[in-house]
Design a protein around this motif. Structure first.
Motif, PDB file in Angstrom:
ATOM      1  N   GLY A  93       0.816  -1.201   0.000  1.00  0.00           N
ATOM      2  CA  GLY A  93       0.000   0.000   0.000  1.00  0.00           C
ATOM      3  C   GLY A  93       0.856   1.260   0.000  1.00  0.00           C
ATOM      4  O   GLY A  93       2.054   1.218   0.250  1.00  0.00           O
ATOM      5  N   PHE A  94       0.198   2.359  -0.314  1.00  0.00           N
ATOM      6  CA  PHE A  94       0.837   3.668  -0.349  1.00  0.00           C
ATOM      7  C   PHE A  94       0.324   4.490   0.817  1.00  0.00           C
ATOM      8  O   PHE A  94      -0.846   4.431   1.161  1.00  0.00           O
ATOM      9  N   ARG A  95       1.224   5.278   1.380  1.00  0.00           N
ATOM     10  CA  ARG A  95       0.823   6.194   2.449  1.00  0.00           C
ATOM     11  C   ARG A  95       1.238   7.598   2.065  1.00  0.00           C
ATOM     12  O   ARG A  95       2.278   7.808   1.473  1.00  0.00           O
ATOM     13  N   ARG A  96       0.402   8.555   2.468  1.00  0.00           N
ATOM     14  CA  ARG A  96       0.641   9.960   2.158  1.00  0.00           C
ATOM     15  C   ARG A  96       1.099  10.744   3.382  1.00  0.00           C
ATOM     16  O   ARG A  96       1.316  11.932   3.296  1.00  0.00           O
ATOM     17  N   GLN A  97       1.214  10.081   4.521  1.00  0.00           N
ATOM     18  CA  GLN A  97       1.694  10.711   5.753  1.00  0.00           C
ATOM     19  C   GLN A  97       2.470   9.672   6.547  1.00  0.00           C
ATOM     20  O   GLN A  97       2.293   8.484   6.346  1.00  0.00           O
ATOM     21  N   VAL A  98       3.334  10.142   7.428  1.00  0.00           N
ATOM     22  CA  VAL A  98       4.232   9.233   8.136  1.00  0.00           C
ATOM     23  C   VAL A  98       3.595   8.582   9.360  1.00  0.00           C
ATOM     24  O   VAL A  98       4.136   7.624   9.892  1.00  0.00           O
ATOM     25  N   LYS A  99       2.487   9.077   9.818  1.00  0.00           N
ATOM     26  CA  LYS A  99       1.812   8.498  10.981  1.00  0.00           C
ATOM     27  C   LYS A  99       0.589   7.732  10.521  1.00  0.00           C
ATOM     28  O   LYS A  99      -0.048   8.127   9.572  1.00  0.00           O
ATOM     29  N   PRO A 100       0.182   6.678  11.151  1.00  0.00           N
ATOM     30  CA  PRO A 100       0.815   6.008  12.278  1.00  0.00           C
ATOM     31  C   PRO A 100       2.044   5.219  11.848  1.00  0.00           C
ATOM     32  O   PRO A 100       2.284   5.030  10.656  1.00  0.00           O
ATOM     33  N   GLN A 101       2.792   4.756  12.830  1.00  0.00           N
ATOM     34  CA  GLN A 101       4.029   4.037  12.577  1.00  0.00           C
ATOM     35  C   GLN A 101       3.740   2.749  11.807  1.00  0.00           C
ATOM     36  O   GLN A 101       2.736   2.076  12.021  1.00  0.00           O
ATOM     37  N   LEU A 102       4.657   2.409  10.891  1.00  0.00           N
ATOM     38  CA  LEU A 102       4.509   1.179  10.110  1.00  0.00           C
ATOM     39  C   LEU A 102       4.623  -0.047  11.003  1.00  0.00           C
ATOM     40  O   LEU A 102       5.436  -0.086  11.923  1.00  0.00           O
ATOM     41  N   GLN A 103       3.824  -1.041  10.682  1.00  0.00           N
ATOM     42  CA  GLN A 103       3.871  -2.327  11.374  1.00  0.00           C
ATOM     43  C   GLN A 103       4.456  -3.373  10.426  1.00  0.00           C
ATOM     44  O   GLN A 103       4.532  -3.158   9.216  1.00  0.00           O
ATOM     45  N   GLU A 104       4.813  -4.518  10.976  1.00  0.00           N
ATOM     46  CA  GLU A 104       5.401  -5.590  10.172  1.00  0.00           C
ATOM     47  C   GLU A 104       4.492  -5.983   9.010  1.00  0.00           C
ATOM     48  O   GLU A 104       4.950  -6.218   7.893  1.00  0.00           O
ATOM     49  N   SER A 105       3.195  -6.016   9.251  1.00  0.00           N
ATOM     50  CA  SER A 105       2.247  -6.411   8.199  1.00  0.00           C
ATOM     51  C   SER A 105       2.149  -5.379   7.073  1.00  0.00           C
ATOM     52  O   SER A 105       1.622  -5.682   6.002  1.00  0.00           O
ATOM     53  N   ASP A 106       2.634  -4.157   7.307  1.00  0.00           N
ATOM     54  CA  ASP A 106       2.585  -3.104   6.292  1.00  0.00           C
ATOM     55  C   ASP A 106       3.716  -3.225   5.277  1.00  0.00           C
ATOM     56  O   ASP A 106       3.691  -2.548   4.250  1.00  0.00           O
ATOM     57  N   LEU A 107       4.740  -4.025   5.575  1.00  0.00           N
ATOM     58  CA  LEU A 107       5.929  -4.090   4.725  1.00  0.00           C
ATOM     59  C   LEU A 107       5.765  -5.082   3.585  1.00  0.00           C
ATOM     60  O   LEU A 107       5.131  -6.106   3.768  1.00  0.00           O
ATOM     61  N   PRO A 108       6.329  -4.801   2.431  1.00  0.00           N
ATOM     62  CA  PRO A 108       7.003  -3.558   2.056  1.00  0.00           C
ATOM     63  C   PRO A 108       5.992  -2.426   1.871  1.00  0.00           C
ATOM     64  O   PRO A 108       4.868  -2.655   1.460  1.00  0.00           O
ATOM     65  N   ALA A 109       6.416  -1.234   2.183  1.00  0.00           N
ATOM     66  CA  ALA A 109       5.529  -0.076   2.140  1.00  0.00           C
ATOM     67  C   ALA A 109       6.187   1.066   1.385  1.00  0.00           C
ATOM     68  O   ALA A 109       7.411   1.180   1.355  1.00  0.00           O
ATOM     69  N   LEU A 110       5.357   1.904   0.796  1.00  0.00           N
ATOM     70  CA  LEU A 110       5.850   3.085   0.092  1.00  0.00           C
ATOM     71  C   LEU A 110       5.128   4.302   0.654  1.00  0.00           C
ATOM     72  O   LEU A 110       3.903   4.336   0.693  1.00  0.00           O
ATOM     73  N   LEU A 111       5.902   5.267   1.109  1.00  0.00           N
ATOM     74  CA  LEU A 111       5.360   6.534   1.593  1.00  0.00           C
ATOM     75  C   LEU A 111       5.738   7.619   0.595  1.00  0.00           C
ATOM     76  O   LEU A 111       6.899   7.706   0.174  1.00  0.00           O
ATOM     77  N   VAL A 112       4.774   8.427   0.209  1.00  0.00           N
ATOM     78  CA  VAL A 112       5.025   9.560  -0.676  1.00  0.00           C
ATOM     79  C   VAL A 112       4.441  10.781   0.023  1.00  0.00           C
ATOM     80  O   VAL A 112       3.221  10.897   0.171  1.00  0.00           O
ATOM     81  N   VAL A 113       5.313  11.674   0.491  1.00  0.00           N
ATOM     82  CA  VAL A 113       4.882  12.802   1.311  1.00  0.00           C
ATOM     83  C   VAL A 113       5.453  14.121   0.792  1.00  0.00           C
ATOM     84  O   VAL A 113       6.499  14.142   0.144  1.00  0.00           O
ATOM     85  N   ILE A 114       4.750  15.191   1.090  1.00  0.00           N
ATOM     86  CA  ILE A 114       5.264  16.533   0.797  1.00  0.00           C
ATOM     87  C   ILE A 114       6.164  16.907   1.972  1.00  0.00           C
ATOM     88  O   ILE A 114       5.693  17.059   3.091  1.00  0.00           O
ATOM     89  N   VAL A 115       7.463  17.028   1.702  1.00  0.00           N
ATOM     90  CA  VAL A 115       8.427  17.321   2.765  1.00  0.00           C
ATOM     91  C   VAL A 115       8.386  18.802   3.122  1.00  0.00           C
ATOM     92  O   VAL A 115       8.271  19.166   4.287  1.00  0.00           O
ATOM     93  N   ASP A 116       8.500  19.651   2.118  1.00  0.00           N
ATOM     94  CA  ASP A 116       8.412  21.094   2.355  1.00  0.00           C
ATOM     95  C   ASP A 116       8.205  21.826   1.047  1.00  0.00           C
ATOM     96  O   ASP A 116       8.316  21.249  -0.033  1.00  0.00           O
ATOM     97  N   GLU A 117       7.869  23.109   1.183  1.00  0.00           N
ATOM     98  CA  GLU A 117       7.651  23.952   0.017  1.00  0.00           C
ATOM     99  C   GLU A 117       8.122  25.358   0.347  1.00  0.00           C
ATOM    100  O   GLU A 117       7.867  25.863   1.435  1.00  0.00           O
ATOM    101  N   LEU A 118       8.819  25.954  -0.598  1.00  0.00           N
ATOM    102  CA  LEU A 118       9.325  27.311  -0.419  1.00  0.00           C
ATOM    103  C   LEU A 118       8.875  28.155  -1.605  1.00  0.00           C
ATOM    104  O   LEU A 118       9.053  27.763  -2.758  1.00  0.00           O
ATOM    105  N   GLU A 119       8.276  29.308  -1.312  1.00  0.00           N
ATOM    106  CA  GLU A 119       7.883  30.258  -2.349  1.00  0.00           C
ATOM    107  C   GLU A 119       8.784  31.471  -2.259  1.00  0.00           C
ATOM    108  O   GLU A 119       8.856  32.117  -1.216  1.00  0.00           O
ATOM    109  N   SER A 120       9.473  31.787  -3.362  1.00  0.00           N
ATOM    110  CA  SER A 120      10.326  32.978  -3.431  1.00  0.00           C
ATOM    111  C   SER A 120       9.783  33.884  -4.527  1.00  0.00           C
ATOM    112  O   SER A 120       9.313  33.395  -5.551  1.00  0.00           O
ATOM    113  N   PRO A 121       9.859  35.211  -4.345  1.00  0.00           N
ATOM    114  CA  PRO A 121       9.324  36.106  -5.372  1.00  0.00           C
ATOM    115  C   PRO A 121       9.921  35.818  -6.745  1.00  0.00           C
ATOM    116  O   PRO A 121      11.118  35.608  -6.882  1.00  0.00           O
ATOM    117  N   GLU A 122       9.040  35.801  -7.740  1.00  0.00           N
ATOM    118  CA  GLU A 122       9.489  35.537  -9.112  1.00  0.00           C
ATOM    119  C   GLU A 122      10.264  36.724  -9.667  1.00  0.00           C
ATOM    120  O   GLU A 122      11.276  36.564 -10.312  1.00  0.00           O
TER     121      GLU A 122
END
Length: 197
Positions: A27-56
């Motif tokens: 399965g795929f997860r979009r957030q890091v919580k809750p913690q992965l369990q053995e039955s979840d493996l192998p698992a793929l997490l795809v998350v937005i780490v950060d975003e920075l906006e600077s004036p164009e």
């Protein structure tokens, strides 16, 4: 409510990695919580780490326009194999993820002129991939072997924030008098109609 550009990129990554034979996941997860369990493996997490906006352009000139840098984190977690096999599995998975995304012309593309101007699929999700970072984590504690392969990809795109205007400018009326004219000089008037469609 419409999704942000960052969320659209994250969802496009998940869409392209779903159902790949070389990437077995429970399965795929979009957030890091809750913690992965053995039955979840192998698992793929795809998350937005950060975003920075600077004036164009210059800051505080006109409507706010920004160059956005968003970092998407992709984490492939495997476990319960000997360390050498975990290392090989992570290497194959993270290399496959990079290749799948960066070689997919529907993901890394320019403008699609075959689509209508108002079709969101006409426009690319981002302008450039400016950084790809890859790493591995082997937790130090625990009785079982567990490992995580990480990829961070930084994408650049532009955003602008048009002002919310309740009414539309339809007419401009200008009244002027020639320079040096006396108070009895009649004014010159001009009315301009502005098309709203």
């Amino acid at each position: 409510m419409m999704s942000s550009e960052s969320t659209k990129i994250r969802e496009a990554i998940i869409e392209r990695l779903t159902g790949q034979d070389w990437l077995p996941v429970n399965g795929f997860r979009r957030q890091v919580k809750p913690q992965l369990q053995e039955s979840d493996l192998p698992a793929l997490l795809v998350v937005i780490v950060d975003e920075l906006e600077s004036p164009e352009d210059e800051a505080n000139i006109g409507q706010p326009r920004f160059m956005n840098e968003v970092t998407i984190g992709i984490s492939y977690c495997v476990g319960y194999l000997p360390p050498d096999e975990l290392d090989q599995a992570l290497d194959a998975a993270t290399n496959g993820i990079r290749k799948r995304l960066l070689q997919d012309p529907t993901f890394v593309r320019g403008v699609d002129p075959s689509k209508a101007l108002d079709d969101p699929d006409r426009w690319p999700l981002f302008e450039a991939v400016t950084k790809v970072r890859r790493g591995r984590v082997f937790p130090r504690e625990g009785a079982s072997y567990f490992a995580e392969g990480r990829i961070e990809m930084t994408f650049v795109f532009r955003t602008s924030y048009d002002p919310d205007i309740d009414d539309v400018l339809e007419h401009v009326v200008i009244t002027a008098r020639p320079a040096g004219a006396g108070p009895g000089t009649p004014p010159i008037g001009l009315s301009i109609d502005i098309p709203t469609t």
